[in-house]
Design a protein around this motif. Structure first.
Motif, PDB file in Angstrom:
ATOM      1  N   GLU A 273       0.874  -1.179   0.000  1.00 44.24           N
ATOM      2  CA  GLU A 273       0.000   0.000   0.000  1.00 44.24           C
ATOM      3  C   GLU A 273       0.907   1.224   0.000  1.00 44.24           C
ATOM      4  N   VAL A 274       0.785   2.047  -1.055  1.00 39.44           N
ATOM      5  CA  VAL A 274       1.679   3.202  -1.191  1.00 39.44           C
ATOM      6  C   VAL A 274       0.883   4.505  -1.174  1.00 39.44           C
ATOM      7  N   HIS A 275       1.601   5.586  -0.846  1.00 39.74           N
ATOM      8  CA  HIS A 275       0.976   6.896  -0.642  1.00 39.74           C
ATOM      9  C   HIS A 275       0.786   7.635  -1.973  1.00 39.74           C
ATOM     10  N   ASP A 276      -0.307   7.325  -2.669  1.00 43.89           N
ATOM     11  CA  ASP A 276      -0.566   7.994  -3.953  1.00 43.89           C
ATOM     12  C   ASP A 276      -1.521   9.167  -3.770  1.00 43.89           C
ATOM     13  N   SER A 277      -1.074  10.156  -2.984  1.00 45.80           N
ATOM     14  CA  SER A 277      -1.882  11.372  -2.818  1.00 45.80           C
ATOM     15  C   SER A 277      -2.144  11.984  -4.198  1.00 45.80           C
ATOM     16  N   TYR A 278      -1.205  11.805  -5.110  1.00 45.58           N
ATOM     17  CA  TYR A 278      -1.363  12.145  -6.529  1.00 45.58           C
ATOM     18  C   TYR A 278      -0.877  10.914  -7.296  1.00 45.58           C
ATOM     19  N   SER A 279      -1.511  10.638  -8.438  1.00 40.25           N
ATOM     20  CA  SER A 279      -1.191   9.420  -9.173  1.00 40.25           C
ATOM     21  C   SER A 279       0.318   9.270  -9.403  1.00 40.25           C
ATOM     22  N   ILE A 280       0.983  10.388  -9.723  1.00 42.13           N
ATOM     23  CA  ILE A 280       2.426  10.317  -9.997  1.00 42.13           C
ATOM     24  C   ILE A 280       3.187   9.787  -8.776  1.00 42.13           C
ATOM     25  N   PHE A 281       2.718  10.105  -7.571  1.00 43.67           N
ATOM     26  CA  PHE A 281       3.411   9.619  -6.369  1.00 43.67           C
ATOM     27  C   PHE A 281       3.202   8.117  -6.191  1.00 43.67           C
ATOM     28  N   GLY A 282       2.051   7.602  -6.626  1.00 50.66           N
ATOM     29  CA  GLY A 282       1.834   6.159  -6.581  1.00 50.66           C
ATOM     30  C   GLY A 282       2.855   5.458  -7.454  1.00 50.66           C
TER      31      GLY A 282
END
Lengths: 370, 132
Positions: A273-282
């Motif tokens: 589970e990753v921190h994709d606050s914005y899609s690019i961060f995922g």
């Protein structure tokens, strides 16, 4: 040093909880986690919250959560690392158990961003940027994420349509998660037709802010899952002077150290589970965890790879529960490893959590095993 | 945000008005935002260093979802501009976003940044615009 186990887990459905105060919402979920753990005596409570002062005008939230449950005389700590508070609180709690000081502690993440209007949410979220050199000029995390997305897409010769595959996957995963905020499938066209937030990023690239609370109970005796490795790392480089914009330095360092502590490689990871606050961060977080080579995650998505990333739907679909996010992620990964409803059991026994505050400022990576 | 702090604004005026950075007296490394100690050579001897007022656009975005202080100015163009030894992040003004291109020459201009309500401060600072 003591082993650290997760003995109890609980989470609330994310969304708009207009009828609940933050302390009450946290207390209800913590009570569920304590029940799940068989009501051990907890000696300390670590509270993760990013917005308690700004949205709910409350400091020292831990003491008030303890009041709601009559947890008298325990130690309470509030841990704040913006939207990475959850990971940081888990790290602090795990250290406290590992050291031998406490046998059992509670960790609860709570935030109620929907207690304020959406523009005020932007005000609150932008306090995760540098107050003097960024926020003052109107810079928000979305603008920084957008600049990183532009540079990433250009560097690896992707089109925006390729990045749109991330929100599509998140909606696919989140559609079957009853705890998620946005429980619906999305098509690439939906993403492409959504309004621009900060070009190239559109509405579907942004994790919607949601109210939520999640809790875990950590003890030094055997529980549902074992904490195999964990590390928190900052990236001290200011956004404006980053050598590279296509990498999350904090996530990369935290992952390397946590994997080393756990004695695992990216191949061992059955779910993340990753921190994709914005899609690019995922995309960048998954690469930092070694789930794809640098610049290669979108190519993997395009070729239809079955990525076991954000089976919850991530921040995009489950919702961006701000400081509570990291605790949600820990609960989700444990449930995915156990095969606890609504999650199907994943093929493997090791799961990873990536919790991040701001735009690559601080990341915590946690390795959990059955 | 409502009611900005006067001391917070006042003490940052050298940066906001004149782009004053810090330079290490020993190794010459330049820092913006300023540091307390040179992260390259470890020296604590740092001096004020004014950044050049012309540079090159690195990348930019048009931000449409803005904080409450900037609702009247929306959308904001946020850009990363290389000014001599460092890059600086800030607003781009006097430009059509569709005509902006990474690599183009930019210059620093002095503008109003935030008007804090009817009775609060009017605060100023640097912004960037394409060099004519």
């Amino acid at each position: 040093m003591q082993d650290v186990w997760i003995n109890g887990t609980a989470m609330a459905q994310t969304g708009r909880h207009y009828g609940l105060n933050a302390d009450e919402m946290a207390a209800r979920v913590l009570e569920e986690a304590l029940k799940d753990a068989g009501y051990p005596e907890i000696e300390a409570l670590f509270v993760a919250s990013a917005t308690a002062e700004q949205a709910d005008k409350q400091q020292m939230l831990g003491a008030y959560i303890a009041s709601r449950l009559g947890l008298d005389k325990i130690a309470t700590y509030r841990v704040e690392n913006a939207d990475g508070s959850g990971g940081a609180a888990l790290m602090a709690a795990a250290m406290a158990v590992r050291s031998g000081l406490y046998n059992c502690v509670g960790v609860v993440g709570v935030d109620k961003p929907n207690d304020v209007l959406s523009n005020q949410q932007q005000d609150i979220y932008s306090t995760a940027t540098d107050a003097v050199y960024e926020r003052y000029f109107g810079v928000t995390p979305a603008a920084q994420a957008a600049i990183m997305a532009k540079i990433y897409l250009a560097k690896y010769e992707y089109k925006y349509e390729d990045l749109a595959l991330w929100p599509v996957l998140m909606h696919k995963n989140g559609a079957s998660n009853p705890y998620a905020y946005m429980r619906k499938q999305a098509k690439v066209e939906d993403v492409l037709e959504s309004e621009l937030v900060s070009d190239p990023l559109r509405l579907y690239d942004v994790g919607p802010m949601a109210d939520g609370a999640a809790a875990v109970v950590l003890c030094n005796k055997k529980g549902a899952a074992k904490l195999l490795g964990m590390w928190t790392s900052t990236s001290a480089i200011p956004f404006n002077n980053r050598p590279d914009y296509d990498v999350l330095y904090s996530a990369r360092e935290a992952a390397e150290r946590a994997y080393r502590m756990a004695g695992i490689t990216p191949r061992d990871v059955a779910t993340a589970e990753v921190h994709d606050s914005y899609s690019i961060f995922g995309v960048l977080a998954a690469e930092a965890l070694g789930l794809a080579p640098r610049g290669g995650l979108l190519a993997a998505l395009k070729s239809g790879a079955d990525l076991k990333v954000n089976l919850s739907g991530g921040l995009k679909s489950r919702g961006n529960v701000m400081g509570a996010t990291g605790v949600y992620q820990a609960v989700e990964v444990v449930w995915q490893l156990m095969g606890k409803s609504p999650f199907k059991r994943v093929d493997g026994s090791i799961g990873v959590v990536h919790s991040m505050g701001g735009v690559d400022k601080v990341s915590t990576v946690m390795v959990l095993g059955l | 945000m409502e009611h900005e702090s006067v001391p917070l604004y006042w003490r940052n005026i050298p940066a906001y008005y004149r782009l004053v950075a810090k330079r290490c007296k020993k190794c010459g490394e330049v820092y913006y935002p300023p540091v307390v100690k040179c992260t390259k050579c470890g020296s604590a001897e740092l001096e004020d260093y004014q950044l050049p007022h012309e540079g090159e656009l690195v990348e930019f975005t048009v931000l449409r979802s803005v904080p409450t202080d900037f609702l009247k100015q929306k959308p904001l163009v946020i850009g990363l501009v290389k000014l001599g030894p460092v890059k600086v992040l800030g607003q781009i003004v006097d430009a059509m976003p569709e005509k902006l291109k990474p690599g183009q020459r930019m210059e620093v201009v002095f503008r109003r940044v935030v008007v804090d309500g009817k009775y609060g401060l009017v605060m100023y600072g640097y912004k960037f615009r394409p060099r004519p």
